[in-house]
Each structure stands twice: as C-alpha cells, then as structure tokens.
Design a protein around this motif. Structure first.
Motif, PDB file in Angstrom:
ATOM      1  N   ALA A   1      -2.701  -0.896  14.662  1.00 17.20           N
ATOM      2  CA  ALA A   1      -1.848  -1.246  13.517  1.00 17.20           C
ATOM      3  C   ALA A   1      -2.347  -2.501  12.833  1.00 17.20           C
ATOM      4  O   ALA A   1      -2.805  -3.444  13.493  1.00 17.20           O
ATOM      5  CB  ALA A   1      -0.399  -1.436  13.969  1.00 17.20           C
ATOM      6  N   LEU A   2      -2.247  -2.501  11.518  1.00 18.09           N
ATOM      7  CA  LEU A   2      -2.515  -3.686  10.707  1.00 18.09           C
ATOM      8  C   LEU A   2      -1.191  -4.115  10.101  1.00 18.09           C
ATOM      9  O   LEU A   2      -0.577  -3.374   9.333  1.00 18.09           O
ATOM     10  CB  LEU A   2      -3.532  -3.369   9.607  1.00 18.09           C
ATOM     11  CG  LEU A   2      -3.942  -4.546   8.714  1.00 18.09           C
ATOM     12  CD1 LEU A   2      -4.638  -5.626   9.527  1.00 18.09           C
ATOM     13  CD2 LEU A   2      -4.856  -4.076   7.580  1.00 18.09           C
TER      14      LEU A   2
ATOM     15  N   THR B   1      -9.290  -0.004   6.284  1.00 13.53           N
ATOM     16  CA  THR B   1      -8.626   1.192   5.750  1.00 13.53           C
ATOM     17  C   THR B   1      -8.529   2.289   6.807  1.00 13.53           C
ATOM     18  O   THR B   1      -8.080   3.398   6.503  1.00 13.53           O
ATOM     19  CB  THR B   1      -9.404   1.731   4.532  1.00 13.53           C
ATOM     20  OG1 THR B   1     -10.780   1.904   4.898  1.00 13.53           O
ATOM     21  CG2 THR B   1      -9.307   0.782   3.356  1.00 13.53           C
TER      22      THR B   1
ATOM     23  N   TYR C   1       0.219   0.983   9.209  1.00 10.66           N
ATOM     24  CA  TYR C   1       0.225  -0.165   8.307  1.00 10.66           C
ATOM     25  C   TYR C   1       1.666  -0.612   8.110  1.00 10.66           C
ATOM     26  O   TYR C   1       2.544   0.209   7.795  1.00 10.66           O
ATOM     27  CB  TYR C   1      -0.399   0.188   6.951  1.00 10.66           C
ATOM     28  CG  TYR C   1      -1.879   0.483   7.029  1.00 10.66           C
ATOM     29  CD1 TYR C   1      -2.826  -0.508   6.792  1.00 10.66           C
ATOM     30  CD2 TYR C   1      -2.335   1.756   7.378  1.00 10.66           C
ATOM     31  CE1 TYR C   1      -4.183  -0.243   6.881  1.00 10.66           C
ATOM     32  CE2 TYR C   1      -3.686   2.028   7.471  1.00 10.66           C
ATOM     33  CZ  TYR C   1      -4.607   1.030   7.229  1.00 10.66           C
ATOM     34  OH  TYR C   1      -5.959   1.297   7.331  1.00 10.66           O
TER      35      TYR C   1
ATOM     36  N   GLY D   1       3.826  -3.548   6.045  1.00 13.65           N
ATOM     37  CA  GLY D   1       3.715  -4.580   5.022  1.00 13.65           C
ATOM     38  C   GLY D   1       5.053  -5.179   4.661  1.00 13.65           C
ATOM     39  O   GLY D   1       6.064  -4.468   4.587  1.00 13.65           O
TER      40      GLY D   1
ATOM     41  N   ALA E   1      -0.690  -3.489   1.713  1.00 14.67           N
ATOM     42  CA  ALA E   1      -0.715  -2.432   2.719  1.00 14.67           C
ATOM     43  C   ALA E   1      -0.742  -1.046   2.087  1.00 14.67           C
ATOM     44  O   ALA E   1      -1.395  -0.133   2.611  1.00 14.67           O
ATOM     45  CB  ALA E   1       0.493  -2.562   3.646  1.00 14.67           C
TER      46      ALA E   1
ATOM     47  N   LEU F   1      -4.290  -0.084   0.957  1.00 11.28           N
ATOM     48  CA  LEU F   1      -5.141  -0.002   2.144  1.00 11.28           C
ATOM     49  C   LEU F   1      -4.869   1.297   2.901  1.00 11.28           C
ATOM     50  O   LEU F   1      -5.806   1.971   3.347  1.00 11.28           O
ATOM     51  CB  LEU F   1      -4.898  -1.204   3.063  1.00 11.28           C
ATOM     52  CG  LEU F   1      -5.421  -2.561   2.590  1.00 11.28           C
ATOM     53  CD1 LEU F   1      -4.943  -3.661   3.537  1.00 11.28           C
ATOM     54  CD2 LEU F   1      -6.943  -2.581   2.497  1.00 11.28           C
ATOM     55  N   ALA F   2      -3.601   1.639   3.052  1.00  9.79           N
ATOM     56  CA  ALA F   2      -3.249   2.887   3.729  1.00  9.79           C
ATOM     57  C   ALA F   2      -3.766   4.093   2.960  1.00  9.79           C
ATOM     58  O   ALA F   2      -4.063   5.141   3.552  1.00  9.79           O
ATOM     59  CB  ALA F   2      -1.738   2.984   3.909  1.00  9.79           C
TER      60      ALA F   2
ATOM     61  N   LYS G   1      -1.926   8.544   7.925  1.00 11.36           N
ATOM     62  CA  LYS G   1      -1.580   7.133   8.114  1.00 11.36           C
ATOM     63  C   LYS G   1      -0.070   6.934   8.079  1.00 11.36           C
ATOM     64  O   LYS G   1       0.630   7.535   7.269  1.00 11.36           O
ATOM     65  CB  LYS G   1      -2.229   6.263   7.024  1.00 11.36           C
ATOM     66  CG  LYS G   1      -3.740   6.433   6.891  1.00 11.36           C
ATOM     67  CD  LYS G   1      -4.469   6.055   8.164  1.00 11.36           C
ATOM     68  CE  LYS G   1      -5.964   6.204   8.015  1.00 11.36           C
ATOM     69  NZ  LYS G   1      -6.682   5.947   9.285  1.00 11.36           N
TER      70      LYS G   1
ATOM     71  N   LEU H   1       2.635   4.434   7.046  1.00 13.40           N
ATOM     72  CA  LEU H   1       2.866   3.247   6.224  1.00 13.40           C
ATOM     73  C   LEU H   1       4.337   2.884   6.279  1.00 13.40           C
ATOM     74  O   LEU H   1       5.211   3.732   6.049  1.00 13.40           O
ATOM     75  CB  LEU H   1       2.448   3.504   4.775  1.00 13.40           C
ATOM     76  CG  LEU H   1       2.804   2.409   3.755  1.00 13.40           C
ATOM     77  CD1 LEU H   1       2.061   1.104   4.076  1.00 13.40           C
ATOM     78  CD2 LEU H   1       2.488   2.866   2.336  1.00 13.40           C
TER      79      LEU H   1
END
Length: 464
Positions: free
Chosen positions: A21-22, A52, A57, A59, A67, A70-71, A215, A217
C-alpha cells in the motif's frame, strides 16, 4: 531523521504475493507539489515496480489528489508536468482552480444576514402582540404581586411572561452567519480531475478502476454533521465519483467551503486522521509506504542571559518572528506529525501486527520547506525540488534497511537512477526550468505512459 520504520515481518521469508500500500497524507498546495517531487525521488529508487504498481492507494486531502492518478497508472513525472503546463496528457493546473472565490456565499450570506436583522424586530413585535391574549392573566397577577411587595424576585416574575413572548419564538441573527463557510470553492479542482481523467481514458469510478487496473483506491474525508470518518472506495462508500471524493477530502475548513454531496457535507479528511495507515492494513496491506510532507520544524534557539540588562537574548530566529503565520504553520504541522507518530508507536507495540511500515517525512531541520506558505501555488516548483531532495537524502541514509524490507516483498531498489538525476540537478545549479526538466523525467515516463494509456484505449475499444 526523515524516515521511521516499523519492521515486524520475517525478512528471510519472501512475500511476493503480499499486498502493498501507498498511503499519502495531506499537505495543502505546496505540500502537494513537495509530495509529487518526493514521489519522483522514490520512483527513481524503484527498479522492477514503480509507485503506480502498488495494490492499495489511500489518499487524504492533497494526498487524495495525487493518489487518484497514481492508482490510474499516471506516474509522478506526469503529475509534475501538469503543474507547469508541459504535459501532453494533462491540462495545466492553474491558480484559479485552487483559489476560486466562494462568490455565492460571499455575496449571499451578508445579504441574508442584513435581511434577517432588519426583519427581526418587526417579527418579534408581531410575536409579542399575538402572544398577549395568552399571557394577560399571568401578567396581571405579576403586576399585582410586584405592587404589593416590590422586590427583584417579584419584578423578575412580572416581566418573565413579557420576555418569553418577545424572545421564545425567535433568536437574534448572529453576525457570524454573515461569514462564508469557506473563502474558496474547490469545485474547480473536482472538474480539473474529472476532465483530465476522461481525457486520458481513466476511470472516474472506484469499482471500474478496481476492475480495469486491479487497484484498491480509498479517499478519506470527514462527514461534517456527524464528525465521523468517511471512506470512499470500491468496497466502501462508492456512490460518488473519484473526483467528487477527492473534492470532499481536500475541503480544508475555513479555506474551502464544505463539499455537499447527495445532501451531506464533507470536509478535509486530515481533520480526523493524518494518513489512515490503519485503513491500508485493514484492507490487507502487509507493506505500507506512508508519505507525510508536513512535520514541525525543530528550531534550535540558543538563549543568552544578559545580567546587566536583566533579560534573555538570542541571535537565532524564532518561529514567532514570522508572525501568526509562523505560529499556525508550526501548530498545523505538529498536530499532523504527532498523530502519525502516535499511530506508528501503536503498531510498534501491537503484537498482532506482523507487517512493515515505512514512514517518509521531511527532516526535522528542513527550514526551506517549512518557510514555504502551505497555500502558495507559486512555490510549487521550489516545493517539488525540495521534496525530491528531502526523500532522496532520507532514503539514502536508510537505504540498506529499506532495500532489505522491500526485497522481501519482491521489490528491487537501486541508487543508479536517483544519482543520475541528482547529478543533473546539481549541474543545473539554480535554473528552475532545467531542474524541472529533470524532475519531470523528459522522455523517461513518456514511453511508459503511452503503453498504459494505449493499453487502456485498446481494452475500451475491445469492450465496445
């Protein structure tokens, strides 16, 4: 230091299929640019997977604004290009899209206050005369009691029916009702994100993003009326678009007016949580990379006592020398940073947590970024460069430790590209245009982006 690590997993075991996870915390305007520059630096360190390519993600506020693309597969280099208008894929983010005055409330609220104020006195007189028939008997008894025994207690009882008739039905309009709920409107930010996502064939819906890119998000905000955390995501609140969720998450109280979506008001998610690391872990992440651009400055002030003058003096600048902005800037950062550090401490002590967290922040003595106005759009280039250098230096100081953690998740790291970019920036000296060319990765991210967007167009054509 700019890095804090909670390492709880067994690094000898390979975890190639574990979720990563970011997590991107807020950061206002300059913090967003600072973070984009920092993400570029982090991207340079990564070899076989990029920023990416995370599974989850999360945010918050400005972090949500980053985010989302990027996602969708948009690299930080392309996000940086949108700041100065050099992107072939994104329109330029302009000051008006950030500082759009909240004209409607600025005009309507003072006028509504004046109308209510002028209408207040005639209305309470009308209420009074309408209530007279109902208070006649109690008023007569009160007057008789006061005349028979004049004292304050009987006076109070005598006038109470009158006061109740005058004021019980209405309250005087407050001067605060003339103040707008926010001086700016972030609707243009929602439109910017929505139109650019459509322009690049990126999904603006959480479930579709999950299906197309695989992804997860998540965007956080705060529901104003309940003061509860609102999580927008494919398996959470998903009846709004991604751009609407980002608009809700970026509605910084006082700066932006609350965002009303389907009858409910939302404000900046950072009011409740700095970064929402807990959400990433709840969704199954075992490796969490969290990036928080705001931390307080550790300002060293050496004080000397002058006996002859009987006072303390210093030659060092104090934060309060910058006035109220300096004070609030430090307070704002301290709140964000302390909450995040408390969360990290909890995971250090939580025996059930077996994953790894890497928190990236500016160094505590980063005076350059601290002195930047968090709401100053014009400092975005300097903030991006500062963010790049901040992350580069912080990761280099912990490179071996971070490399070992990422390697256990199948993520390779190298110093090669970051050192090349750092050398180019050093060679550019103070030429902002050349420095931004390096940060924007001229030619570096273009090919990768075309592959992503080209593949997405092909999938859309096939499905149609």
């Amino acid at each position: 230091m700019g890095i804090r690590i909670v390492q709880k997993s067994d690094l000898s075991k390979k975890k190639h299929h574990s979720k990563t996870a970011l997590v991107l915390a807020g950061g206002a305007v300059s913090g967003g640019a600072f973070k984009a520059g920092g993400l570029k630096a982090f991207n340079d360190f990564l070899v076989n997977r990029k920023v990416t390519d995370f599974d989850i993600y999360v945010g918050t506020s400005a972090g949500g604004f980053l985010a989302a693309p990027l996602a969708g597969g948009i690299p930080p280099e392309e996000i940086l290009k949108s700041l100065d208008g050099s992107s072939e894929h994104f329109s330029q983010l302009s000051p008006l899209e950030i500082y759009m005055p909240n004209w409607r409330e600025i005009v309507e609220k003072p006028l509504q206050y004046l109308f209510n104020r002028f209408a207040y006195f005639p209305n309470i007189l009308l209420d009074f005369f309408q209530a007279l028939p109902n208070i006649g008997d109690s008023l007569k008894k009160g007057v008789a009691r006061f005349l028979h025994e004049p004292n304050y207690t009987n006076y109070e009882k005598m006038v109470r029916p009158l006061a109740k008739a005058l004021y019980s039905g209405r309250s005087a309009p407050s001067i605060l009702s003339a103040v707008p709920t926010g001086f700016f409107d972030n609707k243009p930010l929602e439109r910017f994100l929505r139109e650019n996502m459509k322009r690049n064939h990126l999904s603006n819906h959480f479930k579709v993003l999950k299906r197309m890119r695989g992804k997860d998000l998540y965007i956080s905000a705060m529901a104003l009326d309940s003061s509860e955390r609102a999580i927008f995501g494919w398996d959470e609140k998903n009846d709004v678009t991604i751009s609407e969720a980002v608009q809700a998450s970026t509605a910084l109280p006082g700066f932006y007016k609350p965002v009303r979506i389907k009858g409910l008001d939302y404000i900046d998610g950072g009011v409740l949580k700095t970064a929402n690391i807990d959400l990433a872990i709840e969704k199954g992440a075992e490796l969490v990379i969290c990036y928080n651009p705001f931390r307080p400055l550790k300002n060293i002030v050496n004080v000397e006592y002058l006996r002859e003058k009987n006072r303390y003096v210093t030659k060092d600048p104090r934060i309060s020398d910058n006035g109220v902005f300096g004070v609030f800037n430090q307070v704002f950062r301290a709140i964000y940073h302390s909450r995040l550090q408390d969360g990290m401490k909890r995971y250090e002590q939580d025996k059930s947590f077996k994953g790894d967290i890497i928190l990236i922040e500016p160094k505590e003595d980063d005076t350059t970024f601290f002195q930047m106005n968090p709401f100053a759009f014009w400092t975005r280039a300097s903030a991006a460069k500062s963010g790049f250098e901040s992350v580069r230096m912080s990761i280099l100081q912990h490179f071996d430790e971070i490399k070992a953690i990422l390697a256990s998740y199948g993520i390779e790291m190298s110093r090669d590209l970051i050192e090349q970019d750092a050398a180019k920036i050093k060679k550019a000296a103070n030429d902002d245009r050349e420095i931004m060319d390096v940060l924007e990765g001229r030619g570096f991210a273009k090919g990768r982006l075309r592959i992503i967007l080209g593949g997405r167009k092909a999938r859309e054509a096939k499905s149609s």
